[in-house]
Scaffold this active site. Structure first.
Site, PDB file in Angstrom:
ATOM      1  N   HIS A 346       4.775   5.050 -20.850  1.00  0.00           N
ATOM      2  CA  HIS A 346       3.923   4.343 -20.040  1.00  0.00           C
ATOM      3  C   HIS A 346       4.142   2.755 -20.647  1.00  0.00           C
ATOM      4  CE1 HIS A 346       1.481   6.637 -17.283  1.00  0.00           C
ATOM      5  NE2 HIS A 346       1.462   7.385 -18.405  1.00  0.00           N
ATOM      6  N   LYS A 538      -6.620  -7.458 -13.971  1.00  0.00           N
ATOM      7  CA  LYS A 538      -5.720  -6.486 -15.160  1.00  0.00           C
ATOM      8  C   LYS A 538      -6.245  -6.925 -16.440  1.00  0.00           C
ATOM      9  CE  LYS A 538      -1.782  -8.287 -13.287  1.00  0.00           C
ATOM     10  NZ  LYS A 538      -0.966  -7.478 -12.919  1.00  0.00           N
ATOM     11  N   ARG A 539      -5.923  -5.908 -17.334  1.00  0.00           N
ATOM     12  CA  ARG A 539      -6.316  -6.221 -18.789  1.00  0.00           C
ATOM     13  C   ARG A 539      -5.555  -7.570 -18.884  1.00  0.00           C
ATOM     14  NH1 ARG A 539      -3.384  -3.007 -21.967  1.00  0.00           N
ATOM     15  NH2 ARG A 539      -2.046  -2.576 -20.310  1.00  0.00           N
ATOM     16  N   LYS A 544       1.157 -10.209 -19.524  1.00  0.00           N
ATOM     17  CA  LYS A 544       0.832 -10.115 -18.195  1.00  0.00           C
ATOM     18  C   LYS A 544       0.911 -11.695 -17.883  1.00  0.00           C
ATOM     19  CE  LYS A 544      -1.581  -6.001 -18.237  1.00  0.00           C
ATOM     20  NZ  LYS A 544      -0.894  -5.081 -17.376  1.00  0.00           N
ATOM     21  N   THR A 644      -0.101  -0.982 -11.335  1.00  0.00           N
ATOM     22  CA  THR A 644      -0.754  -0.183  -9.918  1.00  0.00           C
ATOM     23  C   THR A 644      -1.556  -0.965  -9.448  1.00  0.00           C
ATOM     24  OG1 THR A 644      -2.190   0.657 -11.432  1.00  0.00           O
ATOM     25  CG2 THR A 644      -0.519   2.059 -10.768  1.00  0.00           C
ATOM     26  N   LYS A 648      -2.250  -1.570  -5.163  1.00  0.00           N
ATOM     27  CA  LYS A 648      -3.555  -1.585  -4.354  1.00  0.00           C
ATOM     28  C   LYS A 648      -3.553  -2.819  -3.479  1.00  0.00           C
ATOM     29  CE  LYS A 648      -5.322   0.926  -8.534  1.00  0.00           C
ATOM     30  NZ  LYS A 648      -5.774   0.779  -9.965  1.00  0.00           N
TER      31      LYS A 648
HETATM   32  C1  NBG Z   1       0.381   1.201 -18.576  1.00  0.00           C
HETATM   33  C2  NBG Z   1       1.395  -0.080 -18.246  1.00  0.00           C
HETATM   34  C3  NBG Z   1       1.278  -0.270 -16.727  1.00  0.00           C
HETATM   35  C4  NBG Z   1       1.272   1.066 -15.910  1.00  0.00           C
HETATM   36  C5  NBG Z   1       0.429   1.873 -16.484  1.00  0.00           C
HETATM   37  C6  NBG Z   1       0.425   3.292 -15.699  1.00  0.00           C
HETATM   38  C7  NBG Z   1      -0.466   1.476 -20.970  1.00  0.00           C
HETATM   39  C8  NBG Z   1       0.049   2.127 -22.150  1.00  0.00           C
HETATM   40  N1  NBG Z   1       0.675   1.303 -19.825  1.00  0.00           N
HETATM   41  O1  NBG Z   1       2.241  -1.197 -16.094  1.00  0.00           O
HETATM   42  O2  NBG Z   1       1.152  -1.179 -18.753  1.00  0.00           O
HETATM   43  O3  NBG Z   1       1.171   0.611 -14.833  1.00  0.00           O
HETATM   44  O4  NBG Z   1       0.446   2.215 -18.030  1.00  0.00           O
HETATM   45  O5  NBG Z   1       1.631   3.817 -15.711  1.00  0.00           O
HETATM   46  O6  NBG Z   1      -1.477   1.330 -20.587  1.00  0.00           O
END
Ligand code: NBG
Length: 811
Positions: A346, A538-539, A544, A644, A648
């Site tokens: 991920h 988002k975080r 980002k 994601t 949405k």
């Molecule tokens: C996160 C990515 C996102 C991705 C999500 C789900 C982690 C390690 N990875 O870009 O930063 O959409 O995983 O796949 O949290």
């Protein structure tokens, strides 16, 4: 309008049954009379009444799976960001309208009861939410599956936003009970960690499919001490010691690590990983045995998916269980293990690739380490034969990282070697994995690597989150989009129909009003629902680039002060920063500082508002996504694996301003380049910049607008005269700029101007908005799961028939 559901007709309760069940539970579960009942009591009564309904699905599903000896997907994830269950279950059971009526009859508001539910925040962000979307899609697609994880007593921290930025407090989500889980003490397993034994106890939550009879299981492990209480110590008067072991053991499932990045030496984190992985694998062997199957048939019964490297220890643990507990020889055990396991990566961020110091690893998991050494020796032997005389290659591929001051186990390498398939989560990400992080592995095993682009469940993120749009869709294209999101295509011809667009605008307007009310409630800021809602939730992370968005706001502020005429905007942020991530917290502080000035400046009135919504969560997301006009997806190209939230928002009719990163690329391909505001360097172009030695200064010197914004921040304008506060952030931007903000800020400005232009034409904007929704069907997590099931797991759907067992007292 509710989804068509087989469940409604199956309900043994008949008309008004929910009402009776609520009354019943208020009395016999809550022991309350209506006059003394709190809102929470009513919420619990409704939740329990709904639970009664879905129990039949759950029991029938288990019965079907057992009888049919089904091949089963098991999903191992350290995180599940589930969100509240009640409304989702109402929608998936097709009884939302019935619940509404029952509440009305009792003089209650369904919406208020739904809002009562605390959310299980058992994840940090996208990775955990993806795991939750996937569970729901597996149930909807009738795929036999079990989700395995940890039942953290405290989920992700709660965030408050004050003048100083983010403050954290604990999240006691279980404090008032959890009506959705069933404890199964009969399914408990011992796990040995560092010479101590901890017991994992199963806590099961049903995951309902939509419009089907299937309810799969999410099984979360809670840690218990084997002897809760040491009587010998107690009798000897040592009261503390008597409970010490209990406390130590139970600490294991106490709290979620509020960080999805690697932190060295986290003894507890590694313990959590082996704890839930071992319990889950032991549970699978128990199921296997119950089916009369031999341990050597493990891979025929189960496909085991590793959600990132957090459960990668499964490779060694499955080997250990097969060899030590079931007497299987090494070679057979290895072919079973690699046939069963697959791994999803991920992230490309190097700091997020887990590696555990050998010393810690050996202390906690000596036997598993021994097994890893053996796996490594055999693997490297293979590589040596294939590529003779290449010691550097061996070093790069090894499961053990030499060099540095400490040798480490590389969990990603363990996962790759122990899997038959490895996937990234968007096309670009999967490509970069093969080109960079796993380059040597890909050369060795090209067929092992593949892509499965992420998706989101349309039940929660459209049907539940956006009831207005759901109703409009039902009217316009029928109701089956819930389970076949490609049907949204049917909207395309309507996207140019004036009458339809008027309805579209009306629905969006209502969602924006709802969000405006939430903003008012949570922040005291008044925003105009007619302004453009520009949203980044988002975080908080430098890659980002929330700071890029912040700089753009300062520029806009300056332009407005200079009398420029720009369409009114409300810029909305939300998201948590890892508590130890100072730069991310400083970015929040900057946004709060900017909001503090902009929102009181009379010259900004009616033109610009800035809001930081505290405590972003699934619940809040459900309120936000339907109300987004502009979706900010502005990460440095090549760094966001997928995203994601981008899906949405587009699905709910937002236009994206974004870089060619993660799933943005695929979104743009589908919605069309005219309906997407693209900017910035590509991943390849950035790689080229890096090769030539990137420095932000030349960019900055050529950009007086950006420079003025940075100088204004540096002057203390947004920090009550404090010139030092934002210095670390600004100095980093001007001297290193690791996330290439300065390289992209000019083009970002150009794209934002294009947004302003497009917004001035409401009809055009609505058409683009409707086309985004119409063309986002691909981003359903049903499509992702179909892909996993067919290509990776080889698991096929098994429909569940109602009435497998007549256990329901009312049935
Ligand atoms: C996160 C990515 C996102 C991705 C999500 C789900 C982690 C390690 N990875 O870009 O930063 O959409 O995983 O796949 O949290």
């Amino acid at each position: 309008m509710d989804a068509p559901s087989t469940a409604t007709s199956l309900s043994p309760h008949g008309q008004g049954g929910l009402l009776g069940a609520m009354r019943h539970h208020l009395f016999s579960s809550q022991a309350k009379s209506p006059s003394l009942a709190t809102r929470h009591d009513h919420y619990l009564s409704l939740a329990l009444a709904v639970r009664d309904r879905l129990l039949q699905n759950w029991v029938d599903t288990a019965e079907t799976y057992t009888r049919a000896h089904v091949r089963t997907a098991t999903y191992l994830s350290a995180e599940y960001l589930l969100g509240p269950h009640l409304e989702n279950n109402l929608v998936n059971l097709g009884i939302h309208a019935e619940a509404q009526e029952a509440c009305r009859a009792l003089g209650l508001s369904l919406e208020e009861l739904i809002a009562e539910e605390p959310e299980p925040g058992l994840g940090n962000g996208g990775l955990g939410r993806l795991a939750a979307c996937f569970q729901e899609s597996m149930a909807t697609l009738e795929i036999p599956a079990i989700g395995y994880g940890i039942r953290y007593e405290f989920g992700i921290f709660r965030q408050q936003i004050g003048p100083d930025g983010q403050q954290e407090s604990t999240d006691p989500w279980l404090a008032r009970g959890n009506p959705w889980e069933v404890i199964r003490p009969e399914w408990s397993y011992p796990v040995e960690i560092g010479g101590h034994t901890v017991i994992g106890v199963a806590h099961d939550t049903p995951i309902l499919g939509c419009g089907v009879h299937t309810a799969n299981t999410l099984r979360l492990w809670s840690a218990q001490a084997p002897d809760a209480f040491d009587f010998a110590s107690f009798n000897a008067g040592d009261y503390t010691r008597a409970v010490l072991q209990k406390v130590q053991s139970e600490t294991l499932s106490k709290v979620l690590y509020p960080n999805d990045e690697m932190e060295q030496g986290k003894r507890l984190r590694l313990s959590q990983q082996i704890f839930f992985v071992s319990c889950s694998l032991q549970d699978m062997f128990r199921i296997l045995k119950g089916q009369g199957m031999a341990p050597t048939e493990f891979h025929r019964k189960f496909a085991v998916q590793l959600n990132d490297t957090h459960p990668a220890i499964a490779v060694a643990e499955l080997m250990r269980l097969l060899i030590d507990q079931h007497g299987v020889d090494w070679d057979t055990a290895w072919s079973i293990t690699t046939a069963a396991i697959s791994y999803t990566n991920h992230t490309l961020l190097p700091e997020a690739l887990e590696a555990w110091g050998l010393e810690l690893f050996g202390q906690l998991l000596p036997r598993q380490l021994e097994i890893i050494y053996e796996i490594n020796a055999r693997f490297l032997r293979l590589v040596r034969i294939r590529y003779p005389g290449q010691p550097e290659l061996l070093e790069r591929l090894s499961l053990i990282q030499e060099g540095g001051h400490q040798r480490k186990v590389r969990m990603a390498h363990l996962a790759v070697v122990g899997s038959h398939q490895v996937n990234g989560v968007a096309e670009l990400h999967s490509k970069l994995l093969v080109e960079n992080v796993f380059h040597d592995f890909a050369a060795l095993w090209p067929d092992r690597f593949t892509n499965v682009t992420n998706g989101v469940t349309p039940r929660r993120w459209l049907a539940v989150a956006n009831p207005g749009l759901a109703a409009l869709l039902d009217e316009s294209i029928g109701t089956t989009w819930r389970r076949n999101l490609d049907q949204l295509r049917g909207l395309e011809p309507l996207a140019h129909d004036g009458a339809f667009l008027a309805r579209w605008q009306e629905v969006r307007e209502q969602s924006k009003q709802r969000l405006a009310a939430t903003i008012r409630q949570d922040t005291d800021v008044l925003v105009d629902p007619a302004s453009l809602f520009d949203v980044q939730v988002k975080r908080i992370h430098e890659y980002k680039r929330q700071h890029l968005a912040a700089l753009q706001i300062v520029e806009r502020y300056l332009r407005l002060r200079n009398g420029e005429d720009l369409p009114p905007r409300t810029v909305i942020f939300g998201g948590k920063a890892a508590p130890g991530y100072h730069m991310a917290k400083l970015i929040i502080r900057l946004i709060v500082g900017i909001a503090g000035i902009v929102n009181i400046d009379p010259a900004m009135r009616g033109r610009l508002r800035v809001v930081f919504l505290p405590n972003f969560s699934v619940k809040l997301g459900q309120r936000i996504y339907p109300a987004v006009d502009l979706s900010e997806q502005i990460s440095t190209a090549g760094m966001e694996a997928s995203g994601t939230g981008n899906m949405k928002m587009a699905l709910n009719g937002a236009l994206t301003i974004g870089t060619l990163d993660g799933a943005n690329i695929e979104i743009r391909e589908r919605v069309g380049e005219d309906n997407f505001f693209l900017f910035g360097h590509t991943a390849d172009q950035l790689a080229e910049l890096n090769r030539n030695g990137y420095h932000p200064l030349p960019w900055l010197e050529n950009d007086p607008i950006a420079k003025e914004a940075i100088d204004l921040i540096g002057s203390g304008h947004f920090s009550e005269g404090d010139r030092d506060l934002f210095h670390p952030l600004l100095a980093n931007l001007c001297r290193h700029d690791p996330f290439r903000v300065m390289a992209d800020i000019g083009d970002y400005r150009r794209a934002q101007n294009a947004v302003d232009e497009a917004w001035r034409d409401p009809q055009r904007w609505s058409t683009m908005s409707a086309l985004n929704t119409a063309r986002c069907g691909f981003f359903s997590s049903d499509r992702s799961i179909q892909d996993y099931a067919e290509r990776i797991w080889k698991v096929t759907p098994v429909p569940v028939q109602a009435g497998q067992v007549l256990t329901s007292p009312t049935g």
